[in-house]
Design an enzyme around this catalytic site. Sequence first.
Site, short mmCIF file in Angstrom:
data_model
loop_
_atom_site.label_atom_id
_atom_site.label_comp_id
_atom_site.label_asym_id
_atom_site.label_seq_id
_atom_site.Cartn_x
_atom_site.Cartn_y
_atom_site.Cartn_z
N TYR A 180 10.75 -1.35 0.82
CA TYR A 180 10.50 0.33 0.63
C TYR A 180 10.06 0.94 2.25
CZ TYR A 180 8.15 4.60 -0.72
OH TYR A 180 7.82 5.94 -0.98
N LYS A 184 12.34 3.63 4.07
CA LYS A 184 11.71 4.68 4.82
C LYS A 184 12.06 5.26 6.19
CE LYS A 184 10.87 6.36 0.55
NZ LYS A 184 11.77 7.41 -0.15
#
Length: 324
Positions: A180, A184
């Site tokens: 993640y 991002k």
Amino acid sequence: MAQPQPQPLPLEGRSAIVTGAGRGLGRAEALELARLGAGVVVNDFGQPGRDGTGEASAAPAEEVAAEIRAAGGRAVAHLGDVADFAQARALVQLAVESYGKLDILVNNAGILRDRMVFSMSEDDWDSVIRVHLKGHFNTTHFAAAHWRARSKEAGGPVYGRIVNTSSEAFLAGSAGQPNYAAAKGGIVGLTTSTALALAKYGVTANAICPRARTRMTEDVFASVPAYQGGAEPGEGLDALSPEHVSPLVGYLASPAAAQVNGQLLVVHGGMVAVAERPRIAAKFDTAKDVFTFEELDGLLTPYYAQRPPNETFGAAEVLGLKHG
């Protein structure tokens, strides 16, 4: 006496796509854009699992679109996986067919597959990168092609806004989210590159790092009280409500933000922080033609010895975050 004429809404006559808009942040953003006057394509794949599993359902997107229409706004629903190139193309085409053009793209769709890096499977990594990073690229690609073609036809700049969703997991690190955090971080790189590439066409691209209590973050923020300041539990707006984030998205999507491009903004609970690009904290030059191990040891080891022991590359200290 003549009555004053009502002022046009900031996004009147504009059209928008919001991905992952069936719930949480995306829903709040879609509602806000519609409130400001935009016609909205509400995209969601509608899977019940926040890890991207389960049978897809059109219900979440259709419910939000119906909510917008019931309030007097314009909205259509789109069931689609933005990480699929063809479905992302169809999403942009739907916006153009429904409203004549696309003006605003808000990329929000995402999933979670949290694991420590030594426990993470290849599929956990690939799935999160696919939905977040590839999904942002796919929709951006087709929206950018649309704006470039319109600009060539018009012989000058057109109106285009991209708002991408990054995360504080990228800024400050997140021990259990290497996939993640990497996705991002990649979204920030995609955003700044896009901002430079599309500026001449009249398009801006910015990224936000929202902190909100949603289906994806219910475990992370389980211990954070759902009220502000001196309010009693259950009173007032949750400090981590998505409604704290959506006004910034509305602003970045508007003509008022024409000079805001290639920026990263952190937003939550009544706060917006503008993040700077990475800056050089220290610089060392060799006394010879090339560094040696010994020279680097003599320069860098003392430098890092005097820095805080848990200081990271990110902005955790500035934003008041805790290292995980």
